[in-house]
Scaffold this active site. Structure first.
Site, PDB file in Angstrom:
ATOM      1  N   ASP A   1     -10.589   4.216  -2.636  1.00  0.00           N
ATOM      2  CA  ASP A   1      -9.288   3.844  -2.071  1.00  0.00           C
ATOM      3  C   ASP A   1      -9.794   2.614  -1.358  1.00  0.00           C
ATOM      4  O   ASP A   1     -10.717   1.686  -1.359  1.00  0.00           O
ATOM      5  CB  ASP A   1      -9.460   4.836  -1.384  1.00  0.00           C
ATOM      6  N   LEU A   2      -8.811   2.047  -1.044  1.00  0.00           N
ATOM      7  CA  LEU A   2      -8.456   0.912  -0.429  1.00  0.00           C
ATOM      8  C   LEU A   2      -8.311   0.584   0.815  1.00  0.00           C
ATOM      9  O   LEU A   2      -7.630   1.329   1.443  1.00  0.00           O
ATOM     10  CB  LEU A   2      -7.022   0.617  -1.469  1.00  0.00           C
TER      11      LEU A   2
ATOM     12  N   ASP B   1      -3.431   4.870  -2.921  1.00  0.00           N
ATOM     13  CA  ASP B   1      -4.695   4.137  -3.020  1.00  0.00           C
ATOM     14  C   ASP B   1      -5.949   4.689  -3.439  1.00  0.00           C
ATOM     15  O   ASP B   1      -7.195   3.889  -3.289  1.00  0.00           O
ATOM     16  CB  ASP B   1      -4.738   3.024  -1.425  1.00  0.00           C
TER      17      ASP B   1
END
Length: 216
Positions: free
Chosen positions: A86-87, A129
């Site tokens: 994930d970001l 995300d």
């Protein structure tokens, strides 16, 4: 006596065809003399399948499709490598730069993932995300580390406006899958490895021991 099925796809004109070759007549020596060719345009079917299996924003495969692939691999007991990422700081992009900028970050992430995976691998967006990669036929751990390092470097980007600047990076949990593990085991191991990266440093990656064992 077999019926042959041939599928044809022309990307340039977006054409999908399927042809069945059916034997219908033999001579006295039992040699095939005539066949019947039945052609069908299945473009609409493929289009509907793509819509059902694809994330509308990034063009990557969606969670529904990845769960179906996981189910098949669980039954076939085939090994592969799961990258779960994930970001970092994505919420700050939405809060400070707006949701249009957030969508741009997700779209660029999709393009980066498409550019780094091989034709034998799969990349997808699970939602928000969160993204996932299935890496097939990985040669060794060092090769996986190089792949992870390449991803981490490519996904480290800065987005700015006149008032704000946000640096977005990625944290990745990596699970070597031996084959036959359940959904719950895979995602739990991947999530623990990912959490460890985000807890300690972000902008990096962590290997899980296996999908069936806790991350140390």
């Amino acid at each position: 006596d077999d019926i042959f099925k041939i599928e044809y796809y022309n990307r340039s004109i977006d054409t999908y065809l399927v042809m069945h070759v059916v034997p219908v007549e033999w001579d006295s020596e039992h040699e095939l003399e005539k066949v019947m060719l039945i052609a069908q345009d299945i473009g609409q079917k493929h289009e509907l399948e793509n819509l059902a299996n694809t994330d509308g924003l990034t063009g990557l495969y969606n969670e529904r499709y990845f769960n179906s692939i996981l189910h098949k691999k669980e039954l076939q007991k085939l090994p592969f490598i799961l990258f779960y990422l994930d970001l970092d700081h994505f919420k700050e992009v939405n809060d400070q730069l707006g949701h249009m900028a957030g969508d741009q970050v997700l779209q660029e992430t999709g393009l980066i993932l498409k550019s780094v995976v091989r034709s034998t691998d799969l990349s997808g967006r699970l939602g928000g995300d969160e993204f996932v990669l299935f890496i097939q036929n990985a040669a060794d751990r060092r090769g996986l580390e190089r792949c992870a390092e390449k991803l981490v470097s490519a996904l480290n980007r800065t987005f700015s406006s006149t008032e704000y600047s946000v640096t977005v990076s990625a944290s990745i949990g990596i699970v070597p899958v031996q084959g036959g593990e359940s959904f719950a085991q895979l995602y739990e191991a991947a999530d623990k490895a990912l959490y460890e990266v985000k807890r300690t440093r972000r902008n990096g990656y962590q290997f899980a021991a296996s999908a069936a064992e806790p991350v140390l």
